[in-house]
Design a protein around this motif. Structure first.
Motif, PDB file in Angstrom:
ATOM      1  N   SER A  37       0.813  -1.227   0.000  1.00 16.87           N
ATOM      2  CA  SER A  37       0.000   0.000   0.000  1.00 16.87           C
ATOM      3  C   SER A  37       0.838   1.265   0.000  1.00 16.87           C
ATOM      4  N   ALA A  38       2.082   1.178   0.455  1.00 17.40           N
ATOM      5  CA  ALA A  38       2.968   2.354   0.492  1.00 17.40           C
ATOM      6  C   ALA A  38       4.184   2.144  -0.402  1.00 17.40           C
ATOM      7  N   TYR A  39       3.966   1.471  -1.520  1.00 15.53           N
ATOM      8  CA  TYR A  39       5.091   1.116  -2.402  1.00 15.53           C
ATOM      9  C   TYR A  39       5.824   2.361  -2.908  1.00 15.53           C
ATOM     10  N   ASP A  40       5.097   3.459  -3.125  1.00 14.78           N
ATOM     11  CA  ASP A  40       5.706   4.671  -3.673  1.00 14.78           C
ATOM     12  C   ASP A  40       6.670   5.325  -2.696  1.00 14.78           C
ATOM     13  N   GLU A  41       6.599   4.963  -1.399  1.00 17.10           N
ATOM     14  CA  GLU A  41       7.465   5.589  -0.413  1.00 17.10           C
ATOM     15  C   GLU A  41       8.808   4.880  -0.285  1.00 17.10           C
ATOM     16  N   ASP A  43      12.401   4.039  -1.950  1.00 18.22           N
ATOM     17  CA  ASP A  43      13.364   4.363  -3.014  1.00 18.22           C
ATOM     18  C   ASP A  43      14.004   3.110  -3.581  1.00 18.22           C
ATOM     19  N   PRO A  45      12.827  -0.434  -3.532  1.00 21.22           N
ATOM     20  CA  PRO A  45      11.852  -1.497  -3.195  1.00 21.22           C
ATOM     21  C   PRO A  45      12.421  -2.894  -3.317  1.00 21.22           C
ATOM     22  N   ASP A  96      12.105   5.977   1.718  1.00 23.55           N
ATOM     23  CA  ASP A  96      12.602   7.345   1.564  1.00 23.55           C
ATOM     24  C   ASP A  96      12.547   8.076   2.904  1.00 23.55           C
ATOM     25  N   HIS A  99       9.064   8.648   4.587  1.00 25.93           N
ATOM     26  CA  HIS A  99       8.530   7.470   5.271  1.00 25.93           C
ATOM     27  C   HIS A  99       9.118   7.359   6.676  1.00 25.93           C
TER      28      HIS A  99
END
Length: 406
Positions: A37-41, A43, A45, A96, A99
């Protein structure tokens, strides 16, 4: 008679281990869901994905390890805690700065608490405190500073794990106490059963030899004296309170172990027995027997024990009231119970004599009568007035099941 040894294993910890297994699986899936759910946070992954692959495989592969304290070894606990700590310190490398600064969850999230709880269930509150300390340090390193939410989470895990560890230690002590109590009860019942059999047989014979030897004199008198000494020694042994040491499981998490000896009388079960048929042989010139006109059915073991208690009461009449004393047996078939009354016209029992007899190891009333009725779920009441005879009232409930096992 066939003896069976029944081992009762009690453990309040097993539900905790099962709960821990479920907790580890659910929190592992929860941690993966948070990452998705917080994949975009994140850098990097790839670091997080590699960790979650390891976490997923490790959690499922080690489920048998968290089923009991035996399987949950120290080596497993160390590796499990190391994986949790690695996930915490890898969080800054994968996520990042936003987060981290916003207090986002670490890679293992609340899965870490499962590692600490395993320590608590396995070793108690001291182990829990030991495991909580590196977790607290790793969380502070991950945040870079002691933020309020971080400190709150650290203290929560610390206090909860120590509390659970303490509860586990208290539960273990309670199990050992309960096991000891159950074993004492089982041993006492077995000793009372043996004491009844000995009283009804060996002790009566020794007492008779002593009396007859004293009357005849000579070598018979010496034999009577020796029989009297053996009677006293045997009564002391029978009434002794020797209880074996409790058996405790080598693994405390399996719970305390109780070894209870069950004695089963191997005899055919032909259904209810008419109590009148068992009591009729006691009728004699000086023993009157009054019975109902209809059969008085009771389970065979219960009927035999009740008849034996009546026989013990009549033995007491002959021994203490004299050969010339008369006795009466009355059988009453009540709706809920069977009542048998044994009455005599002897001199009665002086006040305090029964307690004195029990202290001397003479357990005829305590075991042969009251003990039998107690095991049947009934009761035995004795009323004696000096100069007016003695009356023993025996009650056995009809609803009581088969009483052959004690």
């Amino acid at each position: 008679m066939a003896k069976q040894v029944r081992v009762v294993r009690m453990s309040v910890e097993q539900p905790l281990w099962r709960a821990l297994s479920g907790y580890r699986v659910l929190t592992m899936l929860y941690a993966i869901g948070l990452f998705a759910s917080a994949y975009d946070e994140f850098d990097r992954p790839g670091i997080a994905i590699a960790f979650y692959v390891v976490l997923f495989v490790w959690t499922l592969a080690t489920l048998p390890r968290v089923q009991s304290a035996v399987a949950c070894t120290k080596r497993f606990l160390a590796v499990d805690l190391a994986i949790a700590l690695t996930g915490i310190v890898l969080t800054p490398l994968a996520a990042d700065d936003h987060h981290i600064s916003s207090g986002g969850p670490t890679l293992p999230s609340i899965w870490t608490a499962g590692s600490v709880l395993a320590y608590a269930i396995k070793g108690g509150w001291r182990w829990a405190a030991f495991a909580s300390t590196p977790v607290a340090a790793a969380n502070l390193i991950e945040r870079g500073s002691p933020a309020r939410d971080t400190v709150h989470n650290v203290v929560l895990v610390w206090v909860a794990s120590i509390a659970i560890g303490y509860v586990v230690e208290v539960a273990r002590a309670s199990e050992r106490t309960l096991a000891r109590a159950l074993e004492i009860e089982a041993t006492t019942r077995e000793r009372e059963r043996l004491a009844r059999d000995i009283h009804d047989g060996v002790l009566q014979v020794l007492a008779m030899v002593q009396r007859r030897g004293a009357v005849l004199g000579g070598e018979a008198g010496e034999l009577g004296r020796m029989a009297g000494e053996q009677e006293i020694a045997l009564r002391t042994l029978v009434s002794g309170a020797l209880v074996p040491v409790s058996r405790v499981s080598l693994d405390a998490a399996e719970g305390a172990v109780v070894r209870a000896v069950e004695v089963e009388v191997e005899e055919p079960d032909d259904g209810p027995v008419d109590l009148r048929a068992l009591l009729a042989p006691y009728a004699a010139a000086k023993v009157s027997f009054a019975e109902p006109g209809a059969p008085v059915p009771l389970p065979a073991p219960a009927a035999k024990e009740l008849a034996a208690a009546v026989g013990a009461a009549l033995d007491n009449v002959r021994r203490h009231a004299g050969e010339d004393a008369r006795a009466w047996i009355l059988v009453e078939d009540e709706p809920r119970e069977v009542v048998v009354t044994v009455r005599d016209d002897g001199p009665g029992i002086p006040e305090g004599r029964l307690a004195q007899a029990e202290g001397e190891g003479r357990l005829g009333v305590a075991l042969s009568i009251r003990g039998r009725l107690r095991d049947l779920g009934g009761s035995a009441e004795l009323v004696s007035i000096p100069g007016q005879g003695t009356e023993v009232e025996l009650k056995v409930p009809k609803a009581r099941g088969k009483a052959g096992t004690r």
